[in-house]
Scaffold this motif. Structure first.
Motif, short mmCIF file in Angstrom:
data_model
loop_
_atom_site.label_atom_id
_atom_site.label_comp_id
_atom_site.label_asym_id
_atom_site.label_seq_id
_atom_site.Cartn_x
_atom_site.Cartn_y
_atom_site.Cartn_z
N PRO A 227 -17.33 8.28 0.47
CA PRO A 227 -18.23 8.29 -0.70
C PRO A 227 -17.78 7.27 -1.74
O PRO A 227 -16.59 6.95 -1.86
N ASP A 228 -18.73 6.79 -2.54
CA ASP A 228 -18.45 5.73 -3.51
C ASP A 228 -17.35 6.06 -4.50
O ASP A 228 -16.61 5.18 -4.94
N ASP A 229 -17.23 7.34 -4.90
CA ASP A 229 -16.25 7.71 -5.93
C ASP A 229 -14.86 8.03 -5.38
O ASP A 229 -13.98 8.46 -6.13
N THR A 230 -14.66 7.81 -4.08
CA THR A 230 -13.36 8.12 -3.47
C THR A 230 -12.26 7.22 -4.05
O THR A 230 -12.43 6.00 -4.18
N LEU A 231 -11.12 7.83 -4.36
CA LEU A 231 -9.98 7.09 -4.91
C LEU A 231 -9.26 6.32 -3.81
O LEU A 231 -8.97 6.86 -2.73
N ALA A 232 -8.97 5.05 -4.09
CA ALA A 232 -8.24 4.21 -3.14
C ALA A 232 -7.27 3.32 -3.92
O ALA A 232 -7.42 3.13 -5.13
N PHE A 233 -6.27 2.82 -3.22
CA PHE A 233 -5.30 1.90 -3.82
C PHE A 233 -5.08 0.73 -2.86
O PHE A 233 -4.98 0.93 -1.65
N VAL A 234 -4.99 -0.46 -3.41
CA VAL A 234 -4.55 -1.60 -2.61
C VAL A 234 -3.05 -1.75 -2.83
O VAL A 234 -2.54 -1.54 -3.94
N VAL A 235 -2.32 -2.06 -1.75
CA VAL A 235 -0.85 -2.18 -1.80
C VAL A 235 -0.47 -3.65 -1.60
O VAL A 235 -0.86 -4.27 -0.61
N LEU A 236 0.30 -4.17 -2.55
CA LEU A 236 0.79 -5.55 -2.46
C LEU A 236 2.30 -5.54 -2.25
O LEU A 236 3.00 -4.64 -2.74
N SER A 237 2.80 -6.55 -1.55
CA SER A 237 4.25 -6.77 -1.53
C SER A 237 4.56 -7.92 -2.49
O SER A 237 3.90 -8.95 -2.47
N THR A 238 5.55 -7.72 -3.34
CA THR A 238 5.96 -8.72 -4.30
C THR A 238 7.15 -9.50 -3.72
O THR A 238 7.67 -9.13 -2.67
N PRO A 239 7.60 -10.57 -4.39
CA PRO A 239 8.72 -11.33 -3.83
C PRO A 239 9.98 -10.51 -3.55
O PRO A 239 10.73 -10.81 -2.62
#
Length: 243
Positions: free
Chosen positions: A41-53
């Motif tokens: 559903p549109d209101d679903t919580l999500a997170f993008v995960v980045l790796s930093t240096p």
């Protein structure tokens, strides 16, 4: 709810050189083709995960030292998989679905468009051909690239964390920082990324606070099959884990 989840995620991942940025599935689905829609559903919580240096020193090298005999594919992918999969135990009270940047659909397309996810979450600005008014490239194919306001191009998008049981209708979208703001800079960025990416100049299109160490640069510049040696994995181990 989003804030509490974000704090728990940061507590688990920041010490290992990862960043997380929240978004609503609907923000992502609104700007990608139906084939790439996330089935929530549109209101679903999500997170993008980045790796930093710092991930190389804080997560990858300790992981290799500890799991030396269990590494059977790309060490970075396995390291990221390990750290994100550990979250399922930390969030045993929630359902956590994980998508990794290296996963493909049966049609060989990626499971999600990583740079678009980074952009809609506000993590990094996705510069594309459409961001240049006077396009100088004619018929050439031009790929876009994300630039982080602190790390420039010295980072990577590693995965998505989705919380199907958490709906966040009131989450406010934060625009990514437009740190490559002039037409000239954007043309230079896309030129360097598309035609000279191996010299890594595009990563320094802005002044960065932190970048990959020389050891890390050498690692990622080395063909994948030869990276085992750089991490101290012997040929004997390398052979035994592939045969």
């Amino acid at each position: 709810m989003e804030r509490r989840v974000a704090e728990r995620l940061r507590g688990a991942l920041n010490p290992f050189g990862f960043e997380v940025h929240a978004f609503k599935v609907g923000w992502y689905n609104a700007v990608v083709q139906p084939a790439f829609h996330l089935p929530y559903p549109d209101d679903t919580l999500a997170f993008v995960v980045l790796s930093t240096p710092s991930m190389f020193e804080k997560a990858l090298k300790p992981f290799v030292n500890k799991e030396r005999l269990k590494i059977i594919r790309d060490p970075v992918d396995q390291c990221v998989s390990y750290h994100l999969s550990c979250l399922k135990e930390k969030f045993s009270d929630q359902t956590v679905d994980i998508m990794f940047d290296y996963e493909l659909l049966p049609n060989r397309k990626p499971k999600f468009l990583a740079q678009t996810a980074a952009h809609v979450s506000g993590a990094a600005y996705y510069y594309q051909r459409k961001d240049v008014k006077l396009d100088p490239w004619g018929e050439k194919k031009i790929f876009g690239v994300c630039i982080h306001p602190r790390y420039g191009g010295w980072f990577a998008i590693r995965g998505l964390l989705l919380f199907p049981d958490i709906q966040v209708p009131f989450l406010e979208q934060r625009a990514p920082v437009d740190c490559v703001s002039t037409e000239e800079q954007r043309i230079e960025l896309l030129e360097q990324f598309n035609f000279h990416w191996q010299d890594t100049r595009y990563r320094d299109i802005i002044e960065v606070r932190e970048k990959y160490s020389e050891e890390q640069k050498a690692y990622f510049a080395t063909p994948p099959a030869e990276r085992f040696k750089l991490l101290g994995l012997t040929q004997e181990v390398h052979r035994s884990i592939f045969h």
